[in-house]
Design a protein around this motif. Structure first.
Motif, PDB file in Angstrom:
ATOM      1  N   PRO A 252       0.834  -1.212   0.000  1.00  0.00           N
ATOM      2  CA  PRO A 252       0.000   0.000   0.000  1.00  0.00           C
ATOM      3  C   PRO A 252       0.865   1.257   0.000  1.00  0.00           C
ATOM      4  O   PRO A 252       1.806   1.360   0.794  1.00  0.00           O
ATOM      5  CB  PRO A 252      -0.800  -0.134   1.303  1.00  0.00           C
ATOM      6  CG  PRO A 252       0.012  -1.035   2.169  1.00  0.00           C
ATOM      7  CD  PRO A 252       0.722  -1.975   1.256  1.00  0.00           C
ATOM      8  N   PRO A 253       0.550   2.242  -0.849  1.00  0.00           N
ATOM      9  CA  PRO A 253       1.373   3.447  -0.944  1.00  0.00           C
ATOM     10  C   PRO A 253       0.971   4.535   0.055  1.00  0.00           C
ATOM     11  O   PRO A 253       0.929   5.719  -0.281  1.00  0.00           O
ATOM     12  CB  PRO A 253       1.106   3.907  -2.388  1.00  0.00           C
ATOM     13  CG  PRO A 253      -0.299   3.488  -2.645  1.00  0.00           C
ATOM     14  CD  PRO A 253      -0.500   2.208  -1.875  1.00  0.00           C
ATOM     15  N   PHE A 254       0.639   4.137   1.273  1.00  0.00           N
ATOM     16  CA  PHE A 254       0.255   5.124   2.282  1.00  0.00           C
ATOM     17  C   PHE A 254       0.758   4.673   3.639  1.00  0.00           C
ATOM     18  O   PHE A 254       1.148   3.515   3.835  1.00  0.00           O
ATOM     19  CB  PHE A 254      -1.269   5.353   2.307  1.00  0.00           C
ATOM     20  CG  PHE A 254      -2.083   4.099   2.177  1.00  0.00           C
ATOM     21  CD1 PHE A 254      -2.268   3.244   3.258  1.00  0.00           C
ATOM     22  CD2 PHE A 254      -2.686   3.770   0.960  1.00  0.00           C
ATOM     23  CE1 PHE A 254      -3.025   2.095   3.132  1.00  0.00           C
ATOM     24  CE2 PHE A 254      -3.446   2.626   0.832  1.00  0.00           C
ATOM     25  CZ  PHE A 254      -3.614   1.785   1.915  1.00  0.00           C
ATOM     26  N   LEU A 255       0.755   5.603   4.580  1.00  0.00           N
ATOM     27  CA  LEU A 255       1.310   5.354   5.904  1.00  0.00           C
ATOM     28  C   LEU A 255       0.410   4.408   6.694  1.00  0.00           C
ATOM     29  O   LEU A 255      -0.811   4.376   6.504  1.00  0.00           O
ATOM     30  CB  LEU A 255       1.455   6.673   6.667  1.00  0.00           C
ATOM     31  CG  LEU A 255       2.436   7.688   6.073  1.00  0.00           C
ATOM     32  CD1 LEU A 255       2.430   8.972   6.895  1.00  0.00           C
ATOM     33  CD2 LEU A 255       3.833   7.104   6.011  1.00  0.00           C
ATOM     34  N   PRO A 256       1.010   3.639   7.613  1.00  0.00           N
ATOM     35  CA  PRO A 256       0.197   2.740   8.451  1.00  0.00           C
ATOM     36  C   PRO A 256      -0.635   3.534   9.443  1.00  0.00           C
ATOM     37  O   PRO A 256      -0.256   4.634   9.854  1.00  0.00           O
ATOM     38  CB  PRO A 256       1.263   1.907   9.173  1.00  0.00           C
ATOM     39  CG  PRO A 256       2.461   2.798   9.230  1.00  0.00           C
ATOM     40  CD  PRO A 256       2.445   3.572   7.948  1.00  0.00           C
ATOM     41  N   GLU A 257      -1.756   2.986   9.801  1.00  0.00           N
ATOM     42  CA  GLU A 257      -2.619   3.631  10.793  1.00  0.00           C
ATOM     43  C   GLU A 257      -2.350   3.060  12.179  1.00  0.00           C
ATOM     44  O   GLU A 257      -1.914   1.916  12.327  1.00  0.00           O
ATOM     45  CB  GLU A 257      -4.087   3.417  10.427  1.00  0.00           C
ATOM     46  CG  GLU A 257      -4.498   4.068   9.117  1.00  0.00           C
ATOM     47  CD  GLU A 257      -5.969   3.847   8.812  1.00  0.00           C
ATOM     48  OE1 GLU A 257      -6.618   3.076   9.572  1.00  0.00           O
ATOM     49  OE2 GLU A 257      -6.461   4.415   7.823  1.00  0.00           O
ATOM     50  N   PHE A 258      -2.630   3.876  13.194  1.00  0.00           N
ATOM     51  CA  PHE A 258      -2.498   3.411  14.571  1.00  0.00           C
ATOM     52  C   PHE A 258      -3.560   2.359  14.855  1.00  0.00           C
ATOM     53  O   PHE A 258      -4.735   2.552  14.543  1.00  0.00           O
ATOM     54  CB  PHE A 258      -2.648   4.586  15.546  1.00  0.00           C
ATOM     55  CG  PHE A 258      -2.620   4.173  16.992  1.00  0.00           C
ATOM     56  CD1 PHE A 258      -1.408   4.087  17.683  1.00  0.00           C
ATOM     57  CD2 PHE A 258      -3.795   3.858  17.667  1.00  0.00           C
ATOM     58  CE1 PHE A 258      -1.386   3.710  19.018  1.00  0.00           C
ATOM     59  CE2 PHE A 258      -3.777   3.476  19.000  1.00  0.00           C
ATOM     60  CZ  PHE A 258      -2.566   3.404  19.664  1.00  0.00           C
ATOM     61  N   ALA A 259      -3.141   1.226  15.430  1.00  0.00           N
ATOM     62  CA  ALA A 259      -4.088   0.167  15.796  1.00  0.00           C
ATOM     63  C   ALA A 259      -3.490  -0.654  16.924  1.00  0.00           C
ATOM     64  O   ALA A 259      -2.273  -0.887  16.963  1.00  0.00           O
ATOM     65  CB  ALA A 259      -4.393  -0.733  14.596  1.00  0.00           C
ATOM     66  N   LEU A 260      -4.323  -1.071  17.844  1.00  0.00           N
ATOM     67  CA  LEU A 260      -3.844  -1.920  18.931  1.00  0.00           C
ATOM     68  C   LEU A 260      -3.380  -3.255  18.353  1.00  0.00           C
ATOM     69  O   LEU A 260      -4.087  -3.844  17.524  1.00  0.00           O
ATOM     70  CB  LEU A 260      -4.959  -2.152  19.958  1.00  0.00           C
ATOM     71  CG  LEU A 260      -5.501  -0.890  20.653  1.00  0.00           C
ATOM     72  CD1 LEU A 260      -6.664  -1.251  21.559  1.00  0.00           C
ATOM     73  CD2 LEU A 260      -4.397  -0.198  21.447  1.00  0.00           C
ATOM     74  N   PRO A 261      -2.219  -3.741  18.751  1.00  0.00           N
ATOM     75  CA  PRO A 261      -1.676  -4.970  18.157  1.00  0.00           C
ATOM     76  C   PRO A 261      -2.628  -6.157  18.211  1.00  0.00           C
ATOM     77  O   PRO A 261      -2.695  -6.946  17.269  1.00  0.00           O
ATOM     78  CB  PRO A 261      -0.405  -5.233  18.981  1.00  0.00           C
ATOM     79  CG  PRO A 261       0.007  -3.890  19.472  1.00  0.00           C
ATOM     80  CD  PRO A 261      -1.267  -3.139  19.717  1.00  0.00           C
ATOM     81  N   TRP A 262      -3.372  -6.280  19.321  1.00  0.00           N
ATOM     82  CA  TRP A 262      -4.264  -7.444  19.479  1.00  0.00           C
ATOM     83  C   TRP A 262      -5.570  -7.304  18.684  1.00  0.00           C
ATOM     84  O   TRP A 262      -6.372  -8.225  18.666  1.00  0.00           O
ATOM     85  CB  TRP A 262      -4.569  -7.683  20.956  1.00  0.00           C
ATOM     86  CG  TRP A 262      -4.973  -6.456  21.711  1.00  0.00           C
ATOM     87  CD1 TRP A 262      -6.230  -5.963  21.865  1.00  0.00           C
ATOM     88  CD2 TRP A 262      -4.090  -5.557  22.392  1.00  0.00           C
ATOM     89  NE1 TRP A 262      -6.207  -4.819  22.601  1.00  0.00           N
ATOM     90  CE2 TRP A 262      -4.905  -4.540  22.952  1.00  0.00           C
ATOM     91  CE3 TRP A 262      -2.718  -5.497  22.600  1.00  0.00           C
ATOM     92  CZ2 TRP A 262      -4.371  -3.488  23.691  1.00  0.00           C
ATOM     93  CZ3 TRP A 262      -2.182  -4.458  23.337  1.00  0.00           C
ATOM     94  CH2 TRP A 262      -3.003  -3.467  23.874  1.00  0.00           C
ATOM     95  N   THR A 263      -5.748  -6.158  18.019  1.00  0.00           N
ATOM     96  CA  THR A 263      -6.912  -6.029  17.136  1.00  0.00           C
ATOM     97  C   THR A 263      -6.564  -6.388  15.694  1.00  0.00           C
ATOM     98  O   THR A 263      -7.428  -6.322  14.812  1.00  0.00           O
ATOM     99  CB  THR A 263      -7.470  -4.587  17.165  1.00  0.00           C
ATOM    100  OG1 THR A 263      -6.467  -3.680  16.669  1.00  0.00           O
ATOM    101  CG2 THR A 263      -7.861  -4.181  18.581  1.00  0.00           C
TER     102      THR A 263
END
Length: 574
Positions: A252-263
């Motif tokens: 994907p040509p975009f930045l990663p989003e914040f997400a809880l690892p266990w989700t």
């Protein structure tokens, strides 16, 4: 600050403060850092993707790791030239986690390992690397190299193999069965890529070999694919979902989003979730990641110290590694640690400070958002060839062969044990067994060095007029639990017919609880037998041990003298 002080210090952003604040930092040094960062960033782009794939996750997660952890660890760590990101050493640990628990499990394990690294830094365990014997390090790195190379055989030769079995021998059997499906086009791409990496350094150009090798491999793959052959690429192997629900090929040509690892999804594609059972199951793997991360990062820092003449802060480096591995999983990044090859390239490219590593992170970030479409054309056989080269470099085969030729048998045994267990089982067992085996063999050798000798008739004592009814026994070596019973057993046999003995202990440097118990047993035996014993010339540590244990002279049984001459003077008065 002294080297010892650096080892024990714990200051956040130690290397950055030392190189960019405590020392003058101007435009000339900044330019050198930018050029070094650009060089290492170019190396890191294909490597990060290849290592993510080898770890069992899509390639973009390797890029996330390189630019997030690479920046954070450089900013907060204790080694000014280290470059952090995905490394080959972790593949053998991360791949099984990804297969069993999916991306979510891998991120949770990374988060847990980051917490452990921070705790290790807080406990001042930065000297950890000093207690890992070289045969253990060479054994598990050699074993990791074999495992990595084995995992690349499928893509290197384009074999038709749906999945790789869990155990090493099963992997070999599955690869052997799949050999008839060897794809000439994929094999050609991999072979040319590997040959380019081997030949390119001889041209003595400043361009790192990974870049021309991957470019040449990609062009050959494009030619094959245009000519109706099928060479797997990152674009054909991996895909991603766009916000509108459609899918794209490659990364994907975009930045990663914040997400809880266990989700994040587990191995079955369903959200992993957080539970105590899962944390307990991942705990051994997280501990292995933390231990290997500490060893790799500190070993890298030590190597760089030797190259540069600078001194790292071991505990600050552990803290930086911990922070990087705590934050990165929240943005999809996998485990990161300092990479020796990339760090050495960073220094050779002219780096002056951690800013070079931060620039390297920026280069990887730029590649993600602007070159994602181009990166999709990277062929999987070229990625496999890249990792085969990485595996060979990390194996330190010449060093291992030299060890097998010249090292003592106990070191060879430790090396072969660690190597075999890493390949056949896993690294946790390999490192634990290797360290324990090395410790046991070392203690055995040290115990054999401790000896008791009758020196009553030696030339040194000849003019001292030793009374006829007295014997002098000298103990040389550490009196610890592995040696004490044997030594005092030999002493009892040598003095069986004597009623009075002087125990000369100037050669005893260490007296532990086992040695203390054996000495008390000897004194108790002397009391029962009516034997007089004088203990002479105790060094500081044994004397302190006896004092803390409350061992005192016993009238008519035991006495203490500060020197052999005073012990002889004492017995003449008896």
């Amino acid at each position: 600050m002294s080297h010892r002080a650096h080892l024990f210090s714990l200051r956040l952003a130690h290397a950055f403060r030392e190189a960019c604040i405590d020392e003058p930092y101007g435009s000339r040094r900044l330019l050198r850092d930018v050029l070094a960062g650009l060089t290492v960033g170019i190396i890191a782009i294909p490597l990060s993707m290849a290592l993510a794939i080898a770890s069992g996750v899509p390639p973009q997660y390797g890029l996330y790791t390189a630019f997030i952890a690479g920046f954070l660890i450089a900013l907060t760590g204790g080694s000014r030239f280290s470059i952090s990101g995905p490394t080959a050493a972790f593949v053998v640990i991360l791949y099984p986690i990804a297969q069993e628990y999916g991306l979510g499990g891998l991120l949770v394990a990374t988060l847990m390992s980051g917490v452990m690294l921070v705790l290790m830094a807080a406990m001042r365990l930065g000297r950890l690397i000093e207690y890992i014997p070289e045969p253990v390090t060479l054994g598990f790195t050699g074993g990791i190299a074999v495992v990595i190379a084995t995992l690349q055989v499928k893509d290197f030769f384009g074999l038709a193999l749906a999945s790789m079995p869990e155990h090493f021998w099963d992997k070999l059997a599955a690869l052997a069965e799949a050999l008839p499906s060897l794809d000439p086009a994929s094999t050609t791409v991999a072979a040319v890529t590997l040959a380019t990496m081997l030949i390119w350094p001889r041209l003595k150009t400043p361009i790192p070999p990974h870049l021309p090798a991957v470019i040449i491999g990609s062009l050959i793959a494009l030619w094959f694919n245009a000519d109706s052959a099928v060479v797997d690429t990152i674009g054909s192997r991996f895909s991603y979902l766009l916000p509108d629900g459609s899918s794209g090929a490659g990364i994907p040509p975009f930045l990663p989003e914040f997400a809880l690892p266990w989700t994040q999804p587990g191995a079955d594609g369903v959200v992993l979730g957080l539970s105590w059972d899962m944390v307990r199951e991942l705990l051994p793997s997280a501990f292995a990641i933390a231990m290997l991360g500490a060893i790799e990062s500190l070993l890298c820092a030590v190597v760089l110290d030797g190259m540069t003449g600078k001194r790292h802060s071991a505990n600050s480096e552990l803290m930086g590694q911990g922070i990087g591995n705590i934050v990165t999983p929240f943005f999809g990044g996998i485990t990161a640690t300092a990479a020796i090859a990339r760090s050495a390239a960073n220094f050779r490219a002219g780096a002056e400070s951690p800013i070079a590593a931060m620039v390297h992170a920026g280069v990887v970030l730029l590649a993600l958002v602007s070159l994602a479409g181009v990166l999709a054309y990277l062929p999987m056989p070229a990625m496999a060839a890249l990792l085969v080269m990485v595996a060979w470099n990390m194996s330190e085969a010449p060093k291992s062969l030299h060890l097998l030729k010249v090292a003592p048998r106990r070191d060879i045994l430790v090396f072969l044990t660690c190597f075999s267990l890493t390949v056949m089982m896993d690294m946790v067992i390999a490192i634990t067994t290797g360290v324990l085996l090395a410790a046991i063999l070392f203690m055995q050798e040290m115990a054999q060095m401790t000896k008791v000798t009758d020196i009553t008739d030696s030339k040194r004592i000849a003019n001292a007029h030793v009374p006829d009814n007295w014997r002098i026994f000298k103990i040389n070596g550490p009196l610890f639990f592995a040696a004490a019973d044997r030594v005092f057993g030999e002493l009892a046999a040598l003095s069986a017919d004597d009623r009075n003995i002087i125990l000369y202990m100037d050669g005893v440097t260490i007296l532990d609880a086992g040695g203390l118990a054996a000495l008390n047993k000897l004194i108790a035996t002397c009391r029962e037998d009516g034997t007089r014993i004088v203990i002479a010339d105790l060094q500081f540590q044994p004397l302190r041990t006896l004092a803390r244990a409350g061992v005192k002279p016993i009238e008519g049984v035991s006495d203490f003298a500060p020197s052999l001459d005073q012990a002889l003077a004492l017995v003449r008065q008896m």
